[in-house]
Design a protein around this motif. Structure first.
Motif, PDB file in Angstrom:
ATOM      1  N   ARG A   1      47.107  47.579  37.699  1.00 44.49           N
ATOM      2  CA  ARG A   1      47.740  46.529  36.903  1.00 44.49           C
ATOM      3  C   ARG A   1      46.735  45.409  36.646  1.00 44.49           C
ATOM      4  NH1 ARG A   1      50.825  47.354  41.202  1.00 44.49           N
ATOM      5  NH2 ARG A   1      50.335  45.307  42.046  1.00 44.49           N
ATOM      6  N   GLU A   2      46.820  44.803  35.476  1.00 41.22           N
ATOM      7  CA  GLU A   2      46.025  43.610  35.197  1.00 41.22           C
ATOM      8  C   GLU A   2      46.745  42.401  35.783  1.00 41.22           C
ATOM      9  OE1 GLU A   2      43.397  41.592  34.961  1.00 41.22           O
ATOM     10  OE2 GLU A   2      42.728  43.019  33.421  1.00 41.22           O
ATOM     11  N   THR A   3      46.031  41.536  36.487  1.00 38.95           N
ATOM     12  CA  THR A   3      46.686  40.469  37.251  1.00 38.95           C
ATOM     13  C   THR A   3      46.195  39.064  36.920  1.00 38.95           C
ATOM     14  OG1 THR A   3      45.063  40.865  39.013  1.00 38.95           O
ATOM     15  CG2 THR A   3      47.212  41.935  39.241  1.00 38.95           C
ATOM     16  N   TYR A   4      45.279  38.921  35.974  1.00 40.02           N
ATOM     17  CA  TYR A   4      44.660  37.604  35.818  1.00 40.02           C
ATOM     18  C   TYR A   4      45.606  36.542  35.276  1.00 40.02           C
ATOM     19  CZ  TYR A   4      43.857  37.957  30.674  1.00 40.02           C
ATOM     20  OH  TYR A   4      43.989  38.031  29.308  1.00 40.02           O
ATOM     21  N   ARG A   5      46.725  36.937  34.682  1.00 39.54           N
ATOM     22  CA  ARG A   5      47.697  35.964  34.178  1.00 39.54           C
ATOM     23  C   ARG A   5      48.945  35.847  35.053  1.00 39.54           C
ATOM     24  NH1 ARG A   5      47.740  36.654  27.545  1.00 39.54           N
ATOM     25  NH2 ARG A   5      45.681  35.713  27.190  1.00 39.54           N
ATOM     26  N   VAL A   6      48.971  36.539  36.168  1.00 39.02           N
ATOM     27  CA  VAL A   6      50.137  36.486  37.057  1.00 39.02           C
ATOM     28  C   VAL A   6      50.040  35.242  37.941  1.00 39.02           C
ATOM     29  CG1 VAL A   6      51.415  37.660  38.883  1.00 39.02           C
ATOM     30  CG2 VAL A   6      50.286  38.997  37.083  1.00 39.02           C
ATOM     31  N   PRO A   7      51.083  34.410  37.990  1.00 37.42           N
ATOM     32  CA  PRO A   7      51.056  33.239  38.869  1.00 37.42           C
ATOM     33  C   PRO A   7      50.844  33.644  40.331  1.00 37.42           C
ATOM     34  CG  PRO A   7      52.879  33.084  37.318  1.00 37.42           C
ATOM     35  CD  PRO A   7      52.311  34.468  37.181  1.00 37.42           C
ATOM     36  N   THR A   8      50.193  32.786  41.080  1.00 40.32           N
ATOM     37  CA  THR A   8      49.844  33.112  42.467  1.00 40.32           C
ATOM     38  C   THR A   8      51.064  33.480  43.287  1.00 40.32           C
ATOM     39  OG1 THR A   8      47.933  31.623  42.356  1.00 40.32           O
ATOM     40  CG2 THR A   8      48.727  32.238  44.554  1.00 40.32           C
ATOM     41  N   ALA A   9      52.158  32.770  43.123  1.00 37.68           N
ATOM     42  CA  ALA A   9      53.365  33.028  43.920  1.00 37.68           C
ATOM     43  C   ALA A   9      53.974  34.388  43.623  1.00 37.68           C
ATOM     44  CB  ALA A   9      54.400  31.935  43.682  1.00 37.68           C
ATOM     45  N   GLN A  10      53.657  34.983  42.460  1.00 36.95           N
ATOM     46  CA  GLN A  10      54.252  36.261  42.079  1.00 36.95           C
ATOM     47  C   GLN A  10      53.309  37.448  42.278  1.00 36.95           C
ATOM     48  OE1 GLN A  10      56.018  36.063  38.150  1.00 36.95           O
ATOM     49  NE2 GLN A  10      56.675  33.949  38.466  1.00 36.95           N
TER      50      GLN A  10
END
Length: 445
Positions: A420-429
């Protein structure tokens, strides 16, 4: 996105500095061992063997350090997820420092017989135990302190610290390697190991002042700290652990470049030690510069594109580098070596500290990152030995080693491309698979 408060920015920078300094010191210790294994340990601890076998045995002791890395990942990952990142950061530094200084105090085979290599292996195992939790704890610390849109940049300081440690380790061996053979084998090789004591003291003073991450403190306040992180990790996140293991095989490029290529150049092709050590110094200097630049791009365009591009580039350039060594062309050796290890390989080094950590939620982040990477690194750590054994010790061995390394790079590409690409996922999620695709957290700065 609201600007990060000044106090938070200061904590982010301090965490990144602690990760950088500690990693530099830890990997100074780790890589002076690799250099000594390639250049002198065969003569000091395995003199009864013929030169080729002695070198193979010495390289095997380098790989032994990777055996204990997964165990260190399990133990130190548990401590970090259960009791906090900071405690593990201090513990790993002290473990590595003590074991490294003691290596410099070991008697030779001629003095102590078989006890000498046995003690060498034992200390190498302790080094590996420490390294098993070092990077994951440093990455977790810097990631959880970082602004959400700059996580790759801040976590990349762990890997630029690693490169800095390799620079110092190689640079220290330059005057040592130039000593007369008798001096080198009697006392010269010990000096870099003894020098670790002062460096570890500096690292301890830095790391003991860093604050625990707000993510872990929040878990403590809400009672969400996992009592058995390993159980939760393997039950709920086993697929990502497996993906990290395979992706971490990109470290094979580092071990082939750092250990096998040096041994092949000096012991098989007959090239001078000093210029080959300088290749490593210059490549690592380039890496210290390029890693944060790649990390900034990863915060802007994503983790996966850079990682895949770096892996494919390594698959191609490993042929050029080992081929240049076989041809004895110093111009090509320096040019390709610096580009391969100092520019292209660092595209993966800059990305993975954030990319792997972002696959897991906070409650198992340190365990997931540590176990996944260290199993992958353990496999990679034995590759210099496997390469030497499979390809043989002849001048044409470089081609088989290149094919082998390139194949591992391609396997790595598959693992990364399916993540999964994760660079735009907020830290809490992060790591919460049920979370829908989020909106961007803000433009990278």
């Amino acid at each position: 996105m609201v600007a990060q408060p000044g106090a938070d920015r200061a904590r982010s920078r301090k965490a990144a500095l602690a990760a950088w300094v500690g990693s530099a010191l830890e990997y100074y210790d780790f890589f002076i061992y690799g250099t000594a294994a390639a250049l002198v340990f065969g003569k000091i601890f395995f003199p009864a063997s013929d030169p080729a076998t002695g070198t193979l045995l010495a390289l095997s002791t380098f790989g032994v350090g990777y055996v204990s890395r997964p165990l260190g990942a399990v133990l130190l990952g548990h401590l970090g997820d259960r009791f906090g990142r900071k405690r593990v950061l201090v513990l790993t530094l002290l473990m590595m420092g003590v074991s490294t200084v003691l290596v410099g105090c070991l008697p030779s085979y001629q003095t102590a017989g078989v006890a000498a290599p046995v003690m060498l292996v034992a200390l190498r195992l302790l080094q590996g135990l420490s390294a098993g939790g070092e990077q994951a704890s440093a990455n977790s610390m810097s990631l959880e302190h970082a602004p959400e849109n700059r996580r790759a940049y801040y976590t990349s300081f762990t890997l630029s610290g690693t490169q800095a440690g390799q620079i110092v380790a190689t640079a220290v061996f330059l005057p040592v390697a130039a000593l007369p053979q008798d001096a080198l084998l009697s006392w010269g090789w010990r000096v870099p190991f003894w020098g670790s004591a002062l460096m570890v003291l500096v690292g301890y003073l830095v790391r003991r002042t860093v604050e625990e991450t707000p993510v872990f403190e929040q878990e403590v306040r809400t009672g969400e700290v996992t009592k058995l992180p390993l159980v939760v990790l393997l039950r709920e996140h086993w697929a990502d652990v497996l993906r990290v293991i395979v992706a971490a095989l990109i470290a094979s490029v580092s071990t082939i470049f750092t250990v096998y290529a040096l041994s092949y150049a000096v012991n098989t092709v007959g090239l001078s030690k000093t210029p080959m050590l300088w290749v490593g110094v210059l490549a690592n200097i380039a890496a210290v510069v390029s890693i944060p630049l790649w990390a900034k791009l990863a915060d802007r365009f994503g983790r996966k594109p850079l990682f895949v591009a770096g892996s494919l580039g390594c698959a191609v350039l490993i042929f050029a580098y080992l081929g240049a060594i076989a041809a004895g062309s110093w111009v090509l050796i320096f040019a390709v070596g610096v580009v391969l290890f100092g520019v292209i390989y660092t595209a993966t080094s800059a990305v993975w500290p954030a990319f792997y950590g972002e696959m897991f939620p906070a409650r198992v982040r340190l365990s997931g990152t540590a176990i996944g990477t260290q199993i992958g690194f353990a496999i990679s750590g034995f590759l210099p030995t496997v390469a030497a054994a499979v390809a043989g010790d002849g001048a044409g061995a470089w081609l088989g080693v290149s094919i082998f390394t390139a194949a591992l790079c391609l396997v790595n590409v598959i693992a990364v491309a399916t993540a999964r690409e994760t660079y735009r996922v907020p830290t809490a999620q992060l790591g919460l698979k049920e979370t829908a695709a989020p909106e961007p957290v803000g433009a990278a700065r």
